[in-house]
Design a protein around this motif. Structure first.
Motif, PDB file in Angstrom:
ATOM      1  N   UNK A   4      12.379  20.236  52.036  1.00 14.44           N
ATOM      2  CA  UNK A   4      10.994  19.857  51.735  1.00 14.44           C
ATOM      3  C   UNK A   4      10.168  19.775  53.017  1.00 14.44           C
ATOM      4  N   UNK A   5      10.744  19.170  54.051  1.00 15.32           N
ATOM      5  CA  UNK A   5      10.025  19.053  55.318  1.00 15.32           C
ATOM      6  C   UNK A   5       9.817  20.431  55.928  1.00 15.32           C
ATOM      7  N   UNK A   6      10.824  21.299  55.822  1.00 15.59           N
ATOM      8  CA  UNK A   6      10.700  22.643  56.373  1.00 15.59           C
ATOM      9  C   UNK A   6       9.628  23.459  55.657  1.00 15.59           C
ATOM     10  N   UNK A   7       9.403  23.160  54.396  1.00 13.89           N
ATOM     11  CA  UNK A   7       8.380  23.871  53.624  1.00 13.89           C
ATOM     12  C   UNK A   7       7.000  23.244  53.763  1.00 13.89           C
ATOM     13  N   UNK A  79      13.675   6.141  55.724  1.00 14.76           N
ATOM     14  CA  UNK A  79      13.494   6.188  57.172  1.00 14.76           C
ATOM     15  C   UNK A  79      14.443   7.200  57.793  1.00 14.76           C
ATOM     16  N   UNK A  80      15.662   7.253  57.284  1.00 20.30           N
ATOM     17  CA  UNK A  80      16.612   8.243  57.788  1.00 20.30           C
ATOM     18  C   UNK A  80      16.172   9.650  57.414  1.00 20.30           C
ATOM     19  N   UNK A  81      15.674   9.828  56.194  1.00 13.66           N
ATOM     20  CA  UNK A  81      15.259  11.153  55.745  1.00 13.66           C
ATOM     21  C   UNK A  81      14.007  11.624  56.476  1.00 13.66           C
ATOM     22  N   UNK A  82      13.126  10.704  56.832  1.00 15.38           N
ATOM     23  CA  UNK A  82      11.898  11.088  57.531  1.00 15.38           C
ATOM     24  C   UNK A  82      12.183  11.653  58.914  1.00 15.38           C
ATOM     25  N   UNK A  86      14.335  19.596  60.312  1.00  9.08           N
ATOM     26  CA  UNK A  86      14.520  20.627  59.280  1.00  9.08           C
ATOM     27  C   UNK A  86      15.418  21.774  59.732  1.00  9.08           C
ATOM     28  N   UNK A  87      15.361  22.152  60.992  1.00  9.66           N
ATOM     29  CA  UNK A  87      16.198  23.253  61.463  1.00  9.66           C
ATOM     30  C   UNK A  87      17.681  22.899  61.386  1.00  9.66           C
ATOM     31  N   UNK A  88      18.022  21.682  61.718  1.00  7.62           N
ATOM     32  CA  UNK A  88      19.419  21.241  61.662  1.00  7.62           C
ATOM     33  C   UNK A  88      19.897  21.202  60.222  1.00  7.62           C
ATOM     34  N   UNK A  89      19.049  20.711  59.315  1.00  2.32           N
ATOM     35  CA  UNK A  89      19.443  20.624  57.910  1.00  2.32           C
ATOM     36  C   UNK A  89      19.609  22.013  57.309  1.00  2.32           C
ATOM     37  N   UNK A  90      18.671  22.902  57.587  1.00  2.00           N
ATOM     38  CA  UNK A  90      18.770  24.251  57.033  1.00  2.00           C
ATOM     39  C   UNK A  90      19.965  25.010  57.596  1.00  2.00           C
ATOM     40  N   UNK A  91      20.296  24.765  58.853  1.00  2.60           N
ATOM     41  CA  UNK A  91      21.466  25.413  59.452  1.00  2.60           C
ATOM     42  C   UNK A  91      22.749  24.874  58.811  1.00  2.60           C
ATOM     43  N   UNK A  92      22.776  23.607  58.475  1.00  4.01           N
ATOM     44  CA  UNK A  92      23.978  23.015  57.874  1.00  4.01           C
ATOM     45  C   UNK A  92      24.173  23.487  56.434  1.00  4.01           C
ATOM     46  N   UNK A  93      23.101  23.828  55.754  1.00  3.41           N
ATOM     47  CA  UNK A  93      23.209  24.266  54.366  1.00  3.41           C
ATOM     48  C   UNK A  93      23.533  25.718  54.354  1.00  3.41           C
TER      49      UNK A  93
END
Length: 93
Positions: A4-7, A79-82, A86-93
């Protein structure tokens, strides 16, 4: 949340989304607990001392406590999600 943040979602939108979902679950749990306590009041009364099973102060304060704890848990999670990158999350998925 990282997607969501990446978009383009604003961090405040992510915070509000998580808080709203957590509070919804907390309110649903508090309401179902009050209803269940009222339905089972006659069976609970022998277990209680110096208080009625239908005492509105007790039911209200415990419901408020459940909602406040749900809000606190949601706020900590949001707070953790904020702060997700996004790059780290997308790379992990």
């Amino acid at each position: 949340m990282g997607v969501r943040i990446a978009h383009g979602a604003q961090r405040g939108d992510v915070l509000w989304l998580i808080l709203r979902q957590g509070l919804g679950i907390g309110v649903l749990g508090a309401a179902s607990g009050v209803l269940l306590a009222l339905v089972l009041a006659r069976y609970l009364q022998p277990l209680l001392f110096q208080v009625s099973a239908r005492d509105p102060w007790i039911l209200g304060s415990t419901s408020l406590l459940v909602v406040l704890l749900a809000a606190l848990a949601s706020w900590i999670s949001s707070r953790k999600a904020r702060h997700l990158d996004p790059a780290v999350v997308l790379r992990a998925e």
